[in-house]
Design a protein around this motif. Structure first.
Motif: not given
Length: 263
Positions: A201-204, A207, A160, A236-238, A217, A220-221
Motif C-alpha cells: 500500500d502507499v498514499g496518494i 508524491n 509505504s 495493492y491499494t492506495e 508513490l 510503489n506503482r
C-alpha cells in the motif's frame, strides 16, 4: 475528519479475549548488539495446540503502540478472519543501517532469531503461513528478506515501502553516486520468479521527492507493475493520505486479511 474511513478492527472489544505481548532481549553475535523483540501470542495460546501462523514486523513499538497491532490481531482472530498468529515485532537499534539491504541483519533473522523463536514458541515452519513486513524502510527490508529467503517467508507486507532507493544507505545517500534507483524492483524484475505473495500500500499524497529523484508513490506503482508482470500475486491499494501512522493503522487489517486470511 468526518469522512475519514472507520477503523473498527482497531478498537478494543470488551467481550473479545486478548492476547499477550511479551518483551524479550536477544543478544546477536552476528550484529554485535542487543535486539528488543516483542512477541504477541493469541488468546488461549498453548504449546499443545496446532502451530500458529507467523508475522514478523520491523519497527515493533510503532506497530504495538501507534498502530494498535495487538488489538487488531485480537479482533481479526476472534472474528475468524485470520489464522491464529504469533507476531514478532523487532525494534532495530540501528534502523537506518540494519533495515537497508543489510545481509548481516538477514543472517540474524534466519540464523539467530528464528531458531530462538521456534525453540520458545509453537510457530509454523511453512513459508505460505509466514509473513515478513514493515512500513517505510521496514517494507523495503521485508521485500529484501523474502527475496533471499522465500523458503522461510512466503508473504511480504509493505506499507509505504521505500522502494525508490538504490543500494546506498539513506544516511549516506548521494544522487551523484547512486545511479541505480529502485534497485530492489530491478532484482525482482530480473531474477528467477519465487513463491511469494505481496501486499503493498502507499498514499496518494506520497508524491514528493525526498532524497531520491523518484517518489514513493511512483516507486510503489512501479514495483506493483513489475511483480504483476512477473506473475506474482499482489494485493495493492492506495489510500488518501501521506506517510503517517494513522493511514497505516487503517490499512493494516486489510493487509493481514490478504496474507493471513483463512482460506
Amino acid at each position: 475528519m468526518p469522512d475519514a474511513p472507520s477503523q473498527p478492527w482497531t478498537m478494543p472489544e470488551p467481550h473479545i479475549p486478548t492476547g499477550r505481548v511479551t518483551l524479550h532481549q536477544i543478544h546477536s553475535d552476528i550484529l554485535q548488539n542487543t535486539q528488543n523483540i516483542c512477541v504477541y501470542t493469541p488468546a488461549g495460546y498453548s504449546q499443545n495446540q496446532e502451530t500458529c501462523a507467523l508475522l514478523v514486523l520491523f519497527a515493533g513499538t510503532i506497530y504495538t503502540d501507534s498502530l494498535t497491532l495487538p488489538t487488531i490481531l485480537d479482533n481479526l482472530i476472534a472474528a475468524g478472519r485470520i489464522k491464529p498468529t504469533i507476531a514478532v515485532l523487532l525494534d532495530s537499534p540501528n534502523r537506518g543501517k540494519e533495515l537497508f539491504f543489510d545481509t548481516r541483519f538477514v543472517d540474524f533473522l534466519i540464523k539467530e532469531m528464528l531458531p530462538w523463536l521456534r525453540s520458545a514458541y509453537h510457530v509454523t515452519a511453512e513459508p505460505a503461513k509466514a509473513v515478513v513486513g514493515g512500513m517505510s524502510l521496514g517494507g523495503l527490508m521485508a521485500a529484501f528478506v523474502a527475496l533471499h529467503h522465500p523458503e522461510v517467508f512466503g508473504n511480504v507486507l509493505s506499507q509505504s515501502g521505500s522502494f525508490s532507493y538504490g543500494q546506498n544507505s539513506p544516511v549516506s545517500y548521494s544522487p551523484e553516486i547512486d545511479l541505480e534507483e529502485e534497485w530492489l524492483t530491478h532484482q525482482y524484475a530480473t531474477r528467477e520468479k519465487l513463491s511469494l505473495r505481496f501486499y503493498l500500500d502507499v498514499g496518494i499524497l506520497e508524491n514528493y521527492r525526498d532524497q531520491s529523484q523518484i517518489t514513493l508513490l511512483r516507486a510503489n506503482r512501479h514495483l506493483r507493475d513489475v511483480l504483476q508482470a512477473r506473475g506474482y500475486p499482489v494485493h495493492y491499494t492506495e489510500f488518501g493520505g501521506g506517510h503517517q501512522y494513522f493511514n497505516w493503522r487503517n490499512t493494516l487489517p486489510d493487509a493481514l486479511i490478504a496474507l493471513l486470511g483463512r482460506s
